[in-house]
Design an enzyme around this catalytic site. Sequence first.
Site, PDB file in Angstrom:
ATOM      1  N   HIS A   9       0.717  -1.502   0.082  1.00 20.09           N
ATOM      2  CA  HIS A   9      -0.078  -0.267  -0.366  1.00 20.09           C
ATOM      3  C   HIS A   9       0.858   1.452  -0.123  1.00 20.09           C
ATOM      4  O   HIS A   9       0.527   2.237  -0.143  1.00 20.09           O
ATOM      5  CB  HIS A   9      -0.538  -0.008   1.708  1.00 20.09           C
ATOM      6  CG  HIS A   9      -1.781  -1.028   1.082  1.00 20.09           C
ATOM      7  ND1 HIS A   9      -2.584  -0.711   0.297  1.00 20.09           N
ATOM      8  CD2 HIS A   9      -1.955  -1.987   1.856  1.00 20.09           C
ATOM      9  CE1 HIS A   9      -4.002  -1.699  -0.002  1.00 20.09           C
ATOM     10  NE2 HIS A   9      -2.984  -3.041   1.086  1.00 20.09           N
ATOM     11  N   THR A 100      -6.235  -9.540  -3.292  1.00 20.97           N
ATOM     12  CA  THR A 100      -6.874 -10.842  -3.241  1.00 20.97           C
ATOM     13  C   THR A 100      -8.468 -11.459  -2.516  1.00 20.97           C
ATOM     14  O   THR A 100      -8.084 -10.806  -1.548  1.00 20.97           O
ATOM     15  CB  THR A 100      -5.542 -11.912  -2.583  1.00 20.97           C
ATOM     16  OG1 THR A 100      -4.318 -11.098  -2.668  1.00 20.97           O
ATOM     17  CG2 THR A 100      -5.401 -13.043  -3.012  1.00 20.97           C
TER      18      THR A 100
HETATM   19  N1  PXP Z   1      -1.899 -12.554   3.145  1.00 18.49           N
HETATM   20  C1  PXP Z   1      -2.035 -12.611   1.214  1.00 18.49           C
HETATM   21  C2  PXP Z   1      -1.611 -13.580   0.844  1.00 18.49           C
HETATM   22  C3  PXP Z   1      -2.327 -11.278   0.062  1.00 18.49           C
HETATM   23  O1  PXP Z   1      -2.628 -11.285  -0.698  1.00 18.49           O
HETATM   24  C4  PXP Z   1      -2.461  -9.934   0.936  1.00 18.49           C
HETATM   25  C5  PXP Z   1      -2.872  -8.948   1.023  1.00 18.49           C
HETATM   26  O2  PXP Z   1      -1.929  -8.382  -0.377  1.00 18.49           O
HETATM   27  C6  PXP Z   1      -2.477 -10.620   2.727  1.00 18.49           C
HETATM   28  C7  PXP Z   1      -1.691 -11.488   3.811  1.00 18.49           C
HETATM   29  C8  PXP Z   1      -2.107  -9.041   3.667  1.00 18.49           C
HETATM   30  O3  PXP Z   1      -4.095  -8.617   3.476  1.00 18.49           O
HETATM   31  P1  PXP Z   1      -4.396  -7.207   4.476  1.00 18.49           P
HETATM   32  O4  PXP Z   1      -3.588  -6.304   3.425  1.00 18.49           O
HETATM   33  O5  PXP Z   1      -5.764  -7.447   3.868  1.00 18.49           O
HETATM   34  O6  PXP Z   1      -3.712  -7.037   6.017  1.00 18.49           O
END
Ligand code: PXP
Length: 255
Positions: A9, A100
């Site tokens: 991000h 994802t």
């Molecule tokens: N794990 C995987 C495989 C992901 O694709 C993501 C999102 O990029 C995350 C963890 C982290 O998710 P979040 O940004 O919702 O914490």
Amino acid sequence: MILGVNVDHVATLRQARLGTEPDPAMAAALAILGGADGITIHLREDRRHINDRDLDVLKNSVPIELNLEMAATAEMIRIAKDKRPDLVTIVPEKRKELTTEGGLEIRSNKKAVKEAIKRLRGSGIKVSLFINPLEQDIEISREINADMIELHTGAYANETGSGAEKEFLRIENAVLKAGQVGLVVNAGHGLNYYNISRIAGIEGIRGLYIGHSIISRAVLVGIERAVREMKDLIDASVITQLKQRVAKMESARTA
Ligand code: PXP
């Protein structure tokens, strides 16, 4: 329990102006100072946030686990074999998704994922599969020789009340099942400062992979502090769980 911090991000913000700041590599350095045990990036086919330069810089500067999330495509396998991150997490990828959306469709893609695992492991790279917390998907992950799995916690994170309880139990059972078949198990997606403690209290999880909530908080309080606060919540939960186990053993011994 390790904390892998996803810095995608930060790159998303950079790409809003197609410039050079903020730099995910600088964010990674500060996340490490805050106590991150790993740094995660997702190199997407369309390079919408993280790009090849970021992977290069992070590969050469991150002294802890560098986890590369990627689709099991020929291009990504070639890049991973060339750059050699510590861990590759194979994820499903759709061009139009905001993030994802779910675990791998491992049943219908078994052959392709198996081949990707073989090629990556052949280059000495550990491979994790991002899957839904389903027994069958865990069994297939073992069968096709993944080193680890990452259980998708998005359904748990999106639910409340009895729905969240149901999803929590699903994750707990999946962790148990993964241990039984000998897979190292991680978890991630949608985890934040409010829902982390229960997941971090599950015995048997090696690591949690978190991005959006940490970077969102970092905008307001700084990355180092945001990572430290998440790490403290995870550690507190692990300690509580250990104390409960010791108390149980004590009472069984004295009964
Ligand atoms: N794990 C995987 C495989 C992901 O694709 C993501 C999102 O990029 C995350 C963890 C982290 O998710 P979040 O940004 O919702 O914490």
